[in-house]
Design a protein around this motif. Structure first.
Motif, PDB file in Angstrom:
ATOM      1  N   LEU A 136      13.156  -1.788 -45.375  1.00 16.25           N
ATOM      2  CA  LEU A 136      13.813  -0.869 -44.530  1.00 16.25           C
ATOM      3  C   LEU A 136      12.747  -0.379 -43.436  1.00 16.25           C
ATOM      4  O   LEU A 136      11.692  -0.469 -43.558  1.00 16.25           O
ATOM      5  N   THR A 137      13.410   0.050 -42.034  1.00 22.26           N
ATOM      6  CA  THR A 137      12.352   0.553 -41.107  1.00 22.26           C
ATOM      7  C   THR A 137      12.971   2.235 -40.982  1.00 22.26           C
ATOM      8  O   THR A 137      13.988   2.336 -41.093  1.00 22.26           O
ATOM      9  N   SER A 138      12.040   2.831 -40.727  1.00 25.27           N
ATOM     10  CA  SER A 138      12.163   4.192 -40.704  1.00 25.27           C
ATOM     11  C   SER A 138      11.297   4.874 -39.936  1.00 25.27           C
ATOM     12  O   SER A 138      10.375   4.525 -39.414  1.00 25.27           O
ATOM     13  N   GLY A 139      11.617   6.331 -39.497  1.00 24.46           N
ATOM     14  CA  GLY A 139      11.182   7.111 -38.676  1.00 24.46           C
ATOM     15  C   GLY A 139      11.468   6.597 -37.055  1.00 24.46           C
ATOM     16  O   GLY A 139      12.500   5.939 -36.849  1.00 24.46           O
ATOM     17  N   GLY A 140      10.600   6.621 -36.081  1.00 26.13           N
ATOM     18  CA  GLY A 140      10.699   6.099 -34.688  1.00 26.13           C
ATOM     19  C   GLY A 140      10.768   4.542 -34.516  1.00 26.13           C
ATOM     20  O   GLY A 140       9.830   4.232 -35.452  1.00 26.13           O
ATOM     21  N   ASP A 141      11.380   3.815 -33.756  1.00 24.81           N
ATOM     22  CA  ASP A 141      11.253   2.508 -33.826  1.00 24.81           C
ATOM     23  C   ASP A 141       9.859   2.136 -32.977  1.00 24.81           C
ATOM     24  O   ASP A 141       9.427   3.117 -32.331  1.00 24.81           O
ATOM     25  N   ALA A 142       9.555   0.926 -33.376  1.00 24.96           N
ATOM     26  CA  ALA A 142       8.436   0.584 -32.387  1.00 24.96           C
ATOM     27  C   ALA A 142       8.589  -1.126 -32.425  1.00 24.96           C
ATOM     28  O   ALA A 142       8.909  -1.813 -33.373  1.00 24.96           O
ATOM     29  N   PRO A 143       7.931  -1.485 -31.234  1.00 17.25           N
ATOM     30  CA  PRO A 143       8.233  -2.691 -30.971  1.00 17.25           C
ATOM     31  C   PRO A 143       7.151  -3.841 -31.839  1.00 17.25           C
ATOM     32  O   PRO A 143       6.075  -3.285 -32.399  1.00 17.25           O
ATOM     33  N   GLY A 144       7.782  -4.730 -32.814  1.00 19.15           N
ATOM     34  CA  GLY A 144       7.130  -5.464 -33.712  1.00 19.15           C
ATOM     35  C   GLY A 144       7.716  -5.053 -35.277  1.00 19.15           C
ATOM     36  O   GLY A 144       7.346  -5.662 -36.149  1.00 19.15           O
ATOM     37  N   MET A 145       8.617  -4.043 -35.136  1.00 20.57           N
ATOM     38  CA  MET A 145       9.137  -3.956 -36.501  1.00 20.57           C
ATOM     39  C   MET A 145       9.994  -5.194 -36.655  1.00 20.57           C
ATOM     40  O   MET A 145      10.021  -5.242 -38.178  1.00 20.57           O
ATOM     41  N   ASN A 146      10.536  -5.653 -35.864  1.00 21.41           N
ATOM     42  CA  ASN A 146      11.582  -6.970 -36.407  1.00 21.41           C
ATOM     43  C   ASN A 146      10.675  -8.224 -36.946  1.00 21.41           C
ATOM     44  O   ASN A 146      11.048  -8.652 -37.835  1.00 21.41           O
ATOM     45  N   ALA A 147       9.386  -8.162 -36.142  1.00 16.04           N
ATOM     46  CA  ALA A 147       8.574  -9.028 -36.679  1.00 16.04           C
ATOM     47  C   ALA A 147       8.026  -8.928 -38.222  1.00 16.04           C
ATOM     48  O   ALA A 147       8.067  -9.969 -38.926  1.00 16.04           O
ATOM     49  N   ALA A 148       8.006  -7.599 -38.465  1.00 20.17           N
ATOM     50  CA  ALA A 148       7.546  -7.486 -39.794  1.00 20.17           C
ATOM     51  C   ALA A 148       8.736  -7.491 -40.762  1.00 20.17           C
ATOM     52  O   ALA A 148       8.540  -8.109 -42.004  1.00 20.17           O
ATOM     53  N   VAL A 149      10.065  -7.108 -40.246  1.00 23.68           N
ATOM     54  CA  VAL A 149      11.119  -7.321 -41.165  1.00 23.68           C
ATOM     55  C   VAL A 149      11.233  -8.916 -41.572  1.00 23.68           C
ATOM     56  O   VAL A 149      11.441  -9.388 -42.613  1.00 23.68           O
ATOM     57  N   ARG A 150      10.992  -9.714 -40.627  1.00 21.64           N
ATOM     58  CA  ARG A 150      10.999 -11.117 -40.507  1.00 21.64           C
ATOM     59  C   ARG A 150      10.189 -11.826 -41.448  1.00 21.64           C
ATOM     60  O   ARG A 150      10.382 -12.715 -42.337  1.00 21.64           O
ATOM     61  N   ALA A 151       8.819 -11.222 -41.384  1.00 23.36           N
ATOM     62  CA  ALA A 151       7.946 -11.818 -42.403  1.00 23.36           C
ATOM     63  C   ALA A 151       8.010 -11.347 -43.722  1.00 23.36           C
ATOM     64  O   ALA A 151       7.675 -12.288 -44.724  1.00 23.36           O
ATOM     65  N   VAL A 152       8.635 -10.192 -44.006  1.00 18.42           N
ATOM     66  CA  VAL A 152       8.963  -9.777 -45.131  1.00 18.42           C
ATOM     67  C   VAL A 152      10.051 -10.538 -45.963  1.00 18.42           C
ATOM     68  O   VAL A 152       9.975 -10.944 -47.028  1.00 18.42           O
ATOM     69  N   VAL A 153      11.034 -10.861 -44.972  1.00 14.53           N
ATOM     70  CA  VAL A 153      12.223 -11.766 -45.471  1.00 14.53           C
ATOM     71  C   VAL A 153      11.904 -12.890 -46.028  1.00 14.53           C
ATOM     72  O   VAL A 153      11.908 -13.672 -47.012  1.00 14.53           O
ATOM     73  N   ARG A 154      11.071 -13.655 -44.971  1.00 11.57           N
ATOM     74  CA  ARG A 154      10.777 -14.949 -45.254  1.00 11.57           C
ATOM     75  C   ARG A 154       9.742 -15.375 -46.330  1.00 11.57           C
ATOM     76  O   ARG A 154       9.853 -16.308 -47.263  1.00 11.57           O
ATOM     77  N   THR A 155       8.557 -14.465 -46.478  1.00 15.35           N
ATOM     78  CA  THR A 155       7.843 -14.621 -47.280  1.00 15.35           C
ATOM     79  C   THR A 155       8.555 -14.265 -48.600  1.00 15.35           C
ATOM     80  O   THR A 155       8.258 -15.046 -49.897  1.00 15.35           O
ATOM     81  N   GLY A 156       9.363 -13.295 -48.926  1.00 17.06           N
ATOM     82  CA  GLY A 156      10.036 -13.137 -50.093  1.00 17.06           C
ATOM     83  C   GLY A 156      10.676 -14.086 -50.374  1.00 17.06           C
ATOM     84  O   GLY A 156      10.721 -14.648 -51.748  1.00 17.06           O
ATOM     85  N   ILE A 157      11.673 -14.535 -49.455  1.00 14.45           N
ATOM     86  CA  ILE A 157      12.409 -15.836 -50.110  1.00 14.45           C
ATOM     87  C   ILE A 157      11.803 -17.157 -50.392  1.00 14.45           C
ATOM     88  O   ILE A 157      11.872 -17.707 -51.317  1.00 14.45           O
TER      89      ILE A 157
END
Ligand code: ADP
Length: 325
Positions: free
Chosen positions: A11-32
């Motif tokens: 999840l992403t929480s608090g104020g948005d920040a550029p790069g959050m999407n890149a972090a989500v992507r890395a979490v998803v792809r590493t996890g899978i």
């Protein structure tokens, strides 16, 4: 050693920040790639309370690495601070077999992650905020993009300041942290940089400097003020009254939170996202926060991380002061 992790939430929480999407992507792809099921939790802790979850696949994070904002949406969630909210969030994790959560956000979000970890749901925090105001890490995702955006905006305004012989007093973001102001101030050649961390003598550090520069033939000035100090209108008024030049106040605002992430933010987010999964898998205990220290990715206990005190780069501040004459 905690229990074996099979399904994780992100999840992403608090104020948005550029790069959050890149972090989500890395979490998803590493996890899978490591054999985990990954569930996206929408709108921060609200998604855990309301069961607003989506299954993530390798393709669900296609085409997001270059985008600002967050595909999972973000929010502040007051209910999560209270026992009832925490209980509902824990139950959602149990119901959906979520046995670990990666939380991308700031200090506040990490407090939530600590609470959830104490409830038996291991959480790992990734620092995602443009403000660079998290003590345990030298760098937060979004900070680089925000500074570059601020710098570009100030460069544009500088053209007008130069053409009209004006002083521009610009407020940049950063909440209580002066890092964005210090760095953009140097990058834009500011006459004065005003941050909450350092006492500021308006007369000596600003007005008399401008006056002196005027006698040397300089006709336009930039003053950068951190959000945590504020008072840009007041500063502009004082500059005008004391020096006789036209001074304008400008608050850059939310433009600094948006836009395509820089190379640094994308790479840092990818590295931290990857590390977060390794951390969850290696101990399954959670309550850790990922950080960058002396150019290395490391991790801390969340409580210890929250107790650290953020240090301001006084040496860089002194350099800025010395070269801005
Ligand atoms: P940031 O994470 O950017 O610092 P906030 O301080 O707004 O942003 O925190 C984001 C969310 O984290 C809050 O809306 C709340 O759900 C949760 N949170 C913040 N502080 C606490 C706390 N002390 N205890 C539990 N949860 C918290």
């Amino acid at each position: 050693m905690g229990k074996q992790v099979k399904t994780i939430g992100v999840l992403t929480s608090g104020g948005d920040a550029p790069g959050m999407n890149a972090a989500v992507r890395a979490v998803v792809r590493t996890g899978i790639s490591k054999g985990l099921n990954v569930v996206g939790v929408r709108r921060g802790y609200n998604g855990l309370i309301n069961g607003d979850l989506i299954d993530m696949s390798l393709r669900s994070v296609s085409d997001i690495i270059h985008r600002g904002g967050t595909m999972l949406y973000t929010a502040r969630c007051d209910e999560f601070r209270y026992e009832s909210g925490l209980q509902k969030a824990t139950q959602t994790c149990i119901d959906h077999g979520i046995d670990g959560v990666v939380v991308i956000g700031g200090d506040g979000s990490f407090r939530g992650a600590r609470d959830l970890s104490l409830r038996g749901i291991p959480c790992v925090g990734i620092p995602g905020t443009i403000d660079n105001d998290i003590a345990c890490t030298d760098y937060t995702i979004g900070y680089d993009t925000a500074m570059n955006t601020a710098m570009e905006m100030i460069d544009k305004c500088r053209d007008t300041a130069q053409s009209h012989d004006r002083c521009l007093v610009v407020e940049v973001m950063g909440r209580r942290c002066g890092d964005i102001a210090l760095n953009t101030g140097i990058a834009c050649g500011a006459t004065s940089i005003v941050v909450p961390e350092v006492p500021f003598d308006m007369q000596k550090d600003c007005l008399e400097r401008i006056q002196k520069d005027l006698t040397r033939g300089k006709r336009h000035f930039i003053i950068i003020v951190a959000e945590g100090y504020g008072k840009v209108e007041e500063i502009a008024q004082q500059v005008g009254d004391f020096t006789g030049i036209t001074a304008r106040a400008l608050v850059l605002g939310h433009v600094q939170r948006g836009g395509n992430p820089s190379v640094r933010d994308r790479v840092m987010a990818s590295e931290m996202g990857h590390y977060a999964i390794e951390k969850l898998l290696c101990n399954g205990i959670g309550n850790r926060v990922i950080a960058l220290k002396d150019s290395k990715i490391v991790d801390f206990d969340i409580l210890e991380a929250l107790e650290q005190k953020k240090e301001f780069n006084m040496e860089l501040y002194r350099i800025a002061h010395e070269i801005s004459i």
